[in-house]
Design a protein around this motif. Structure first.
Motif, short mmCIF file in Angstrom:
data_model
loop_
_atom_site.label_atom_id
_atom_site.label_comp_id
_atom_site.label_asym_id
_atom_site.label_seq_id
_atom_site.Cartn_x
_atom_site.Cartn_y
_atom_site.Cartn_z
N VAL A 346 0.76 -1.24 -0.01
CA VAL A 346 -0.04 0.04 -0.02
C VAL A 346 0.92 1.13 0.01
CG1 VAL A 346 -1.78 1.28 1.41
CG2 VAL A 346 -1.56 -1.13 1.38
N ILE A 347 0.68 2.09 -0.84
CA ILE A 347 1.32 3.36 -0.85
C ILE A 347 0.76 4.18 0.27
CG2 ILE A 347 2.09 5.41 -2.18
CD1 ILE A 347 3.24 2.53 -2.99
N THR A 348 1.32 4.48 1.44
CA THR A 348 0.86 5.00 2.60
C THR A 348 1.06 6.61 2.73
OG1 THR A 348 2.84 3.92 3.57
CG2 THR A 348 0.61 3.19 4.04
N GLU A 349 2.00 7.19 1.88
CA GLU A 349 2.39 8.72 1.49
C GLU A 349 2.92 8.56 0.02
OE1 GLU A 349 4.95 10.62 4.48
OE2 GLU A 349 3.82 9.75 6.02
N ASN A 350 2.31 9.81 -0.48
CA ASN A 350 3.10 10.24 -1.75
C ASN A 350 2.48 11.66 -2.00
OD1 ASN A 350 2.34 9.18 -5.26
ND2 ASN A 350 4.18 10.11 -4.42
N GLY A 351 3.25 12.54 -2.29
CA GLY A 351 2.84 14.01 -2.42
C GLY A 351 3.78 15.00 -2.52
N CYS A 352 3.74 15.89 -2.65
CA CYS A 352 4.30 17.19 -2.75
C CYS A 352 4.13 18.51 -2.12
CB CYS A 352 4.55 17.44 -4.33
SG CYS A 352 2.80 17.61 -5.15
N SER A 353 5.11 19.67 -2.02
CA SER A 353 4.61 20.72 -1.58
C SER A 353 4.81 21.96 -2.49
CB SER A 353 5.60 21.27 -0.25
OG SER A 353 6.80 21.38 -0.84
N TYR A 354 3.55 22.37 -2.56
CA TYR A 354 3.83 23.59 -3.47
C TYR A 354 2.88 24.81 -2.83
CZ TYR A 354 5.52 20.99 -7.25
OH TYR A 354 6.27 20.10 -8.29
N PRO A 355 3.07 25.91 -3.04
CA PRO A 355 2.03 27.16 -2.51
C PRO A 355 0.88 27.41 -3.54
CG PRO A 355 3.98 28.14 -3.31
CD PRO A 355 4.08 26.47 -3.65
N GLY A 356 0.09 28.27 -2.74
CA GLY A 356 -1.14 28.45 -3.75
C GLY A 356 -2.25 27.47 -3.92
N LEU A 357 -3.39 27.94 -4.31
CA LEU A 357 -4.72 27.31 -4.17
C LEU A 357 -4.85 26.87 -5.53
CD1 LEU A 357 -7.17 29.75 -2.48
CD2 LEU A 357 -6.61 27.49 -1.87
N ASP A 358 -4.41 27.25 -6.81
CA ASP A 358 -4.76 26.66 -8.20
C ASP A 358 -3.27 25.94 -8.22
OD1 ASP A 358 -5.68 26.12 -10.46
OD2 ASP A 358 -5.03 28.10 -11.50
N GLN A 360 -1.63 23.74 -9.87
CA GLN A 360 -1.68 22.86 -11.21
C GLN A 360 -0.39 21.97 -11.34
OE1 GLN A 360 -3.90 22.43 -13.25
NE2 GLN A 360 -5.35 24.14 -12.17
N ASP A 361 0.56 22.19 -10.16
CA ASP A 361 1.90 21.50 -10.37
C ASP A 361 1.81 20.34 -9.50
OD1 ASP A 361 1.51 23.63 -8.33
OD2 ASP A 361 3.31 24.65 -8.91
N ARG A 362 0.51 20.76 -8.26
CA ARG A 362 0.35 19.37 -7.88
C ARG A 362 -0.42 18.39 -8.41
NH1 ARG A 362 -0.81 21.57 -3.21
NH2 ARG A 362 0.98 20.84 -2.11
N ILE A 363 -1.32 18.78 -9.25
CA ILE A 363 -2.11 18.03 -9.94
C ILE A 363 -1.13 17.17 -10.89
CG2 ILE A 363 -3.72 17.99 -11.95
CD1 ILE A 363 -5.09 20.30 -10.45
N ALA A 364 -0.22 17.74 -11.56
CA ALA A 364 0.54 17.25 -12.55
C ALA A 364 1.31 16.16 -11.70
CB ALA A 364 1.36 18.12 -13.13
N PHE A 365 2.11 16.42 -10.50
CA PHE A 365 2.56 15.62 -9.75
C PHE A 365 1.68 14.37 -9.56
CE2 PHE A 365 4.03 13.44 -5.81
CZ PHE A 365 5.46 13.75 -5.92
N LEU A 366 0.80 14.49 -9.22
CA LEU A 366 -0.13 13.22 -8.52
C LEU A 366 -0.49 12.46 -9.78
CD1 LEU A 366 -2.28 15.10 -5.93
CD2 LEU A 366 -0.44 13.68 -5.53
N ASP A 367 -0.95 13.08 -10.77
CA ASP A 367 -1.09 12.48 -12.00
C ASP A 367 -0.15 11.62 -12.71
OD1 ASP A 367 -3.22 12.64 -14.78
OD2 ASP A 367 -1.21 12.48 -15.20
#
Ligand code: FCB
Length: 436
Positions: A346-358, A360-367
């Protein structure tokens, strides 16, 4: 934003979000002190000088968090049970309320029993701490075991050992370098005792959350390859070999305290799943004698490797490189090394830090990471779930509130700790709706 829809994940897949107690709960005055409270009071220990005394105030606002989880459409929530809170009046009642509200919302509770908030006064260099942990686990399981089936013993014993006990950038702030190894052994022992305690309490789905960073040698030069191998042993295999093979990598058992052979039987209790926290690979070469940078972490001179920047990749706000194929490599590498000894992952953590409400860089990371995860499944790795780090912006340890990992923005200046879903929250909700 990606245009191709994500592939379908297997039926019954756990889709979750992760947090941890110290990073979100606040209400520090309603629980005992932990080593983190003590560490935060040290001048200069925390980059922005902040503390986790209030954090996201989830102790008082957990219903908002549960509503956010339900709105996101995840079927699981990984949180942690703070050991000092569980031992304080009203502490276990808080986790009961949280668990009941999760169940009512159709979200599976997945508690972690130790996510670094060791009660002040305890010490992982002491063997007895492992037994004390087993007592904590028994108490929590006795209270929640009728409603919780999936448990995680420890979070990232590698980081807790290395950052907390060897390098001193995390609590308890020790700089023991290689003398920190007993803290690793005692955590592993604590894990094994916890697995036994949970099974004795009727648990059927027990795992650990281990960090894994695929290690790339800087070059094919012998000294770079040797340094990378050393780093891989230290960060990855010192923990995964005893857990999954019941032995330490060569040369390490001699450095561990106690009756190591007997302990390893406990450490390697069968697991129902193996949790992997993945952020980025490490590029490692022979020591240069200078400080080297991994994100914002300075590695002192005098250790037998140096860390290098992975160039040509986007970087998160933390400075970590975005390398989705490192997730595929981690999983196929684990399967290659451990074969049938590797339980479902099970992947128990995967993610990234970015500022801001919009974001898009987090979306690209997760995708890109979900596609990389799917590739590992296609290559035959038995993956049963994925948890995003994190539901909320939160207290990022020695970085304070500067690194924002949440799908949900938290306004740390507002008394209400106002939560505002980011673009990535809506994106993941739509991804989950499209899953079978
Ligand atoms: C992991 C920790 C987690 C969080 C992320 C960014 O190492 O387990 O609490 O801080 O990193």
């Amino acid at each position: 934003m990606a245009v191709d829809p994500l592939p379908s994940f297997p039926p019954g897949f756990l889709w979750g979000a992760s947090t941890s107690a110290h990073q979100i709960e606040g209400a520090a005055h309603l629980r005992g002190q932990s080593v983190w409270d003590v560490f935060e009071a040290r001048p200069g220990a925390i980059r922005d000088g902040s503390t986790a005394a209030v954090a996201c105030d989830s102790f008082h606002r957990h219903r908002e968090d549960v509503a956010l989880l339900a709105g996101l459409g995840v079927n699981a929530y990984r949180f942690s049970v703070s050991w000092p809170r569980a031992g304080s009046p009203g502490g276990l009642e808080y986790y009961e309320r949280l668990v009941d509200d999760l169940l009512a919302a159709g979200v599976r509770p997945v508690p972690t029993l130790f996510h670094w908030e060791l009660p002040a006064g305890l010490d992982w260099l002491e063997r007895d701490t492992a037994a004390r942990f087993a007592d904590h686990v028994e108490r929590v399981a006795a209270r929640l075991g009728d409603r919780v089936s999936t448990w995680i013993t420890l979070n990232e014993p590698a980081e807790h050992t290395i950052l907390g006990h060897a390098l001193g950038v995390h609590a308890p702030g020790r700089t023991l370098m290689f003398d920190a190894l007993p803290a690793a052994h005692h955590q592993l022992l604590a894990h094994g005792l916890a697995v036994r305690a949970l099974r004795a309490a009727g648990a059927t789905d027990v795992g650990i959350a281990a960090s894994h960073s695929p290690t790339w040698p800087l070059s094919a030069r012998e000294e770079d390859v040797a340094a990378a191998e050393f780093y891989d042993v230290l960060m990855n295999r010192t923990f995964s070999d005893p857990l999954l093979l019941g032995r330490y990598p060569d040369g390490l058992a001699e450095l561990m305290p106690g009756d190591v052979d007997a302990d390893l039987e406990t450490v390697s209790e069968r697991l129902d799943f193996y949790g992997v926290n993945y952020y980025a690979p490490s590029l490692v070469g022979a020591p240069t004698g200078e400080n080297s940078a991994y994100g914002t972490l300075d590695v002192p001179a005098g250790i037998p490797f140096s860390l290098h920047e992975i160039e040509g990749r986007p970087k998160t706000h933390f400075g970590w490189p975005v390398v989705p194929e490192g997730l595929t490599e981690t999983l196929t590498g684990l399967r290659g090394r451990y074969g049938d000894r590797l339980p479902p992952v099970v992947i128990t953590e995967n993610g990234c830090s970015y500022p801001g409400l919009d974001d898009q860089d987090r979306i690209a990371f997760l995708d890109s990471h979900l596609r990389a995860l799917h590739r590992a499944i296609e290559e035959g790795v038995d993956v049963r779930g994925w948890f995003v780090w994190s539901l909320l912006d939160n207290y990022e340890w020695n970085e304070g509130y500067e690194q924002r990992f949440g799908l949900v923005h938290v306004d740390f200046d507002s008394p209400e700790r106002t939560r505002t879903p980011k673009a990535s929250y809506a994106w993941l909700r739509d991804v989950l709706r499209a899953q079978p």
